[in-house]
Design an enzyme around this catalytic site. Structure first.
Site, short mmCIF file in Angstrom:
data_model
loop_
_atom_site.label_atom_id
_atom_site.label_comp_id
_atom_site.label_asym_id
_atom_site.label_seq_id
_atom_site.Cartn_x
_atom_site.Cartn_y
_atom_site.Cartn_z
N LYS A 56 0.81 -1.22 0.00
CA LYS A 56 0.00 0.00 0.00
C LYS A 56 0.84 1.27 0.00
O LYS A 56 0.37 2.32 -0.45
CB LYS A 56 -0.96 0.00 1.19
CG LYS A 56 -2.05 -1.07 1.10
CD LYS A 56 -3.05 -0.95 2.23
CE LYS A 56 -4.14 -2.00 2.11
NZ LYS A 56 -5.19 -1.84 3.14
N ASP A 92 -10.12 2.51 1.88
CA ASP A 92 -10.25 1.86 3.19
C ASP A 92 -10.87 2.82 4.20
O ASP A 92 -11.62 2.40 5.08
CB ASP A 92 -8.87 1.41 3.69
CG ASP A 92 -8.39 0.14 3.03
OD1 ASP A 92 -9.23 -0.63 2.54
OD2 ASP A 92 -7.16 -0.07 2.98
#
Length: 407
Positions: A56, A92
């Site tokens: 990420k 997210d």
């Protein structure tokens, strides 16, 4: 390739199923070693990617543009290819905000303690900030705020577990005890396997609003799908997919007196719901390599109960099953958590005069009325609801299905 999930060790992932349900496009898992990540992004032979651990952060320099929210968090979980130009986003945070609101966990004006210091923790911090938390504390194994000095934050009002502690196969573990935090008003756990971690089960016992990470998983996928396609997907679709996934994953656990029809009802129910059926008594016999009457006569009931608890611990960590538990499984309170973590527990009730006793050591050695007197409160303590098996097996299965559709 259209869309996929990029990660190093993806294991079992629901992402393809979720994305197909949300938007109908092709989506596949891309378990990729570190040295292949940069070539994959530079080739740009995809329309969009979701990115998970441990990439990420490392994909960020490979993007042409980073969305401000993702830049602030320092992590990207969604990469969109628009005419050869890669833009990185973080959905997210949308997933975590959705999870909190859906569970009724209010962060505005609250002291929020976030367990963990990795990428998910940074997302939780950003979500808490966006939702107006009054104070945000990050707890890690090292540093000023750690697990050894948690008492300094006993006034925490919301706990967010952003660590993998409690995740399958480490079911039953918890990063902290909620007893340390007497002011709590809500608990969020990003872990979604099992559906109820030990932390969440403690929150349930305390009557606190709480949620596992499954709503976060689906909601962030919905936001990603919208970025991929340019089409906004309503939250109602998120709920539909979430309910479908929950129904698929949860176990149906049947408890009740020996001979009450648990196995018969369970087999019918498993066939209707497309789930695997497991008879825990049969699994115990397979583990012991001898029938239950021999276990009782040669090893004693205590040895049987220990073996039964071990089988329950193993099968309770699985998902998508209908489980028929032995009549005495409720006599050990330790069996509740592994049965409850992924399941709803249904008490099958049947008139004592109709219960067979052949091949059932406890039923043969104990008066059924006395056995029922001892066990009835235990069944009540374990069960989410009760079904009277006074009619046909199909009738009992019908009643369970109807109740499941309401939950």
């Amino acid at each position: 390739m259209e869309y996929g999930l990029l990660g190093e060790k993806l294991g079992h992932s629901f992402s393809p199923q979720i994305h197909r349900a949300l938007a109908g496009y092709g989506y596949r898992l891309l378990p990729t070693p570190p040295e292949e990540v940069e070539p994959l992004l530079r080739e740009r032979k995809f329309k969009g990617l979701n990115v998970t651990i441990p990439y990420k952060r490392s994909v960020m320099p490979l993007c042409d543009e980073i969305d401000p929210r993702a830049a602030a968090i320092g992590a990207v979980n969604t990469v969109v290819n628009r005419d050869g130009r890669l833009t990185g986003y973080n959905t997210d945070i949308d997933g975590l905000i959705y999870m909190a609101r859906r569970a009724g966990v209010e962060l505005s004006g609250k002291k929020v303690v976030i367990l963990g210091s990795g990428g998910t923790s940074r997302t939780a911090q950003a979500a808490a900030q966006e939702l107006g938390a009054a104070e945000i504390v990050t707890v890690s194994r090292k540093g000023a705020d750690n697990y050894e000095n948690l008492s300094r934050h006993k006034d925490a009002q919301v706990i967010v577990n952003a660590t993998p502690v409690g995740m399958f196969p480490r079911c039953g573990e918890a990063p902290v005890s909620l007893a340390l935090f007497p002011c709590l008003t809500g608990v969020l756990d990003v872990v979604y396997n099992p559906l109820r971690t030990a932390l969440l089960m403690e929150a349930e016992q305390r009557g606190l609003p709480c949620s596992c990470g499954l709503p976060m998983l689906v909601a962030q996928a919905k936001e990603s799908a919208g970025l991929f396609t340019g089409v906004s997907i309503p939250d109602s679709r998120t709920e539909e997919v979430l309910q479908e996934l929950t129904a698929q994953l949860r176990n149906i656990v049947l408890i009740g007196m020996p001979g009450c029809g648990k196995s018969s009802v369970g087999r019918v129910l498993a066939g209707r719901l497309g789930k695997q059926f497991a008879d825990l008594d049969q699994l115990v016999e397979e583990e012991a390599r001898k029938p239950i009457p021999r276990i009782f006569s040669e090893d004693g009931e205590e040895a049987f109960r220990r073996l039964e608890s071990e089988v329950i611990r193993k099968i309770g960590a699985a998902t998508g099953h209908v489980l028929s538990a032995g009549g005495g499984a409720v006599t050990r309170r330790e069996n509740y958590a592994p049965l409850h973590q992924n399941g709803v527990i249904v008490h099958i009730l049947r008139d004592l005069s109709l219960l067979p006793t052949a091949g059932r050591p406890v039923s043969q050695s104990t008066d059924l009325q006395e056995l029922w007197r001892k066990r009835e409160p235990l069944y009540a303590a374990f069960a989410d609801w009760t079904v009277d098996n006074a009619g046909t097996i199909a009738d009992a299965a019908d009643e369970i299905e109807k109740e499941l559709s309401r939950r």
